[in-house]
Design an enzyme around this catalytic site. Structure first.
Site, short mmCIF file in Angstrom:
data_model
loop_
_atom_site.label_atom_id
_atom_site.label_comp_id
_atom_site.label_asym_id
_atom_site.label_seq_id
_atom_site.Cartn_x
_atom_site.Cartn_y
_atom_site.Cartn_z
N ARG A 65 13.66 2.24 3.39
CA ARG A 65 14.69 1.19 3.44
C ARG A 65 15.02 0.68 2.04
NH1 ARG A 65 13.75 -4.32 3.63
NH2 ARG A 65 15.26 -5.63 4.75
N ASN A 74 -1.30 13.66 -2.91
CA ASN A 74 -1.56 14.70 -3.87
C ASN A 74 -0.83 16.04 -3.65
OD1 ASN A 74 -3.02 16.45 -5.60
ND2 ASN A 74 -4.55 14.82 -5.69
N ASP A 133 -5.61 6.93 2.80
CA ASP A 133 -6.92 7.17 2.17
C ASP A 133 -7.05 6.49 0.81
OD1 ASP A 133 -7.24 8.87 4.34
OD2 ASP A 133 -6.72 10.66 3.21
N PHE A 187 -28.97 -6.28 16.33
CA PHE A 187 -27.95 -5.22 16.43
C PHE A 187 -27.53 -4.80 15.02
CE2 PHE A 187 -25.43 -8.90 15.66
CZ PHE A 187 -24.27 -8.46 15.04
O1 F6P Z 1 -4.88 11.83 4.75
C1 F6P Z 1 -4.72 10.94 5.80
C2 F6P Z 1 -5.59 11.32 6.96
O2 F6P Z 1 -5.40 10.39 8.00
C3 F6P Z 1 -7.08 11.47 6.64
O3 F6P Z 1 -7.75 10.24 6.56
C4 F6P Z 1 -7.54 12.34 7.79
O4 F6P Z 1 -8.69 13.07 7.45
C5 F6P Z 1 -6.36 13.25 8.00
O5 F6P Z 1 -5.22 12.59 7.45
C6 F6P Z 1 -6.09 13.60 9.43
O6 F6P Z 1 -5.04 14.50 9.46
P1 F6P Z 1 -4.22 14.89 10.77
O7 F6P Z 1 -3.30 13.77 11.09
O8 F6P Z 1 -3.50 16.14 10.37
O9 F6P Z 1 -5.22 15.09 11.84
#
Ligand code: F6P
Length: 324
Positions: free
Chosen positions: A21, A103, A128, A216
């Site tokens: 947006r 990346n 991440d 716990f």
């Molecule tokens: O990179 C983002 C992420 O959510 C990671 O934390 C996870 O390992 C991966 O993508 C999961 O990928 P997908 O949505 O392809 O299962």
């Protein structure tokens, strides 16, 4: 009239819509047309283009996911398809591509810019937060908050049943999400790939806390360390006598990536998008947006390649000190 294109690539992240947006509206302010590319690099190859005007991006700032859809496209590794992607952009009079990605998406964009007369602009997103060259990536704050909400609920039932609970959070090979969630939920143990914490110490800690009267425990486990199932079964063997109600585990999974973005993600995503367009207007080329020490700046897109960004050791040490 100048024309730019925008795509979202890789795993989606809350805040992407706010960023799209901002790009569209700031571009419009400068008299620049925006073409949306559906399904990331897949849509770039298959020419799934759509015009994005300021009205087309109305009512999306609060929505999770991405209105442009996203994908991970293996064909882009092949020169033949990158050439096709370039030709698709050229045929529409587009010479600059905004990539909202992490990346892998930035590396793909950089290849395109090296091989063809295309400028690329990278806007960092991934829940991440593991992209080198920037302290922040769009979506991280929402993912952490989503996980914190879930763990708070798990805590209630863990406490009632006096259990040990292992909660696995996302992060791929990195522990940013786990570390923040661990601190925010007061976890007893937080396990992340960057700073290994030996299993015998985890067991010792759980046993000691039981002996001191704790009833716990919650363990936050980054998916890059082990699976919750594996860890729970090891604990089952070693510490079951100390867990009155037994041991349970939960994998939070994609819940972390969905839902309405937090205010922080909406704002930073808007700022990243707007900043990227402003820098493009000033003639900057082949850059990524970076957030460093509270300031938004540009860096060469290549800065993010081949290096590992680590959570702060001080913060990790803090997570250990805060649990008794
Ligand atoms: O990179 C983002 C992420 O959510 C990671 O934390 C996870 O390992 C991966 O993508 C999961 O990928 P997908 O949505 O392809 O299962």
């Amino acid at each position: 009239m100048k024309k730019i294109a925008v795509l979202t690539s890789g795993g989606d992240a809350p805040g992407l819509n706010a960023c799209i947006r901002a790009i569209v509206r700031v571009a419009h302010y400068h008299g620049i047309e925006v073409t949306g590319i559906r399904r990331g690099y897949k849509g770039l190859i298959d020419k799934e283009f759509c015009p994005l005007n300021p009205r087309a991006v109305g009512g999306i700032i609060n929505k999770g996911g991405t209105i442009l859809h996203s994908s991970r496209e293996p064909r882009f590794k092949d020169y033949k398809y990158r050439k096709l992607a370039y030709e698709n952009l050229k045929s529409e009079g587009i010479d600059t591509l905004f990539v909202l990605g992490g990346n892998g998406s930035f590396e793909a964009a950089n290849l395109l810019a090296k091989e063809f007369p295309i400028n690329v602009v990278g806007v960092p997103k991934t829940i991440d937060n593991d992209l080198y060259g920037t302290d922040y990536t769009i979506g991280f704050d929402t993912a952490v908050n989503n996980a914190v909400d879930a763990v708070d609920k798990i805590r209630d039932t863990t406490m009632s049943h006096e259990r040990i609970f292992v909660v696995e959070v996302m992060g791929r090979e990195s522990g940013f999400i786990a570390l923040d969630v661990g601190i925010a939920t007061g976890a007893d143990v937080t396990l992340i790939p960057e700073y290994p914490f030996p299993l015998h110490l985890v067991i010792e800690k759980l046993v000691e806390s039981r002996k001191r009267g704790k009833t716990f425990s919650i363990i936050i486990l980054a998916e890059g360390v082990a699976s919750a199932k594996e860890l729970a079964s090891i604990l089952e063997e070693k510490v079951k006598p100390y867990a009155l109600g037994g041991i349970r585990y939960s994998v939070l999974g994609h819940i972390q990536r969905g839902g309405s973005p937090t205010a922080f993600d909406r704002i930073i995503a808007s700022q990243f998008g707007a900043f990227a367009v402003e820098k493009f207007v000033k003639g900057e080329k082949n850059f990524m947006v970076s957030y460093e020490k509270g300031e938004i700046k540009t860096k060469p897109i290549t800065v993010s390649f081949g290096k590992i960004k680590k959570p702060s050791l001080d913060v990790f040490e803090l997570s250990k000190k805060l649990t008794i």
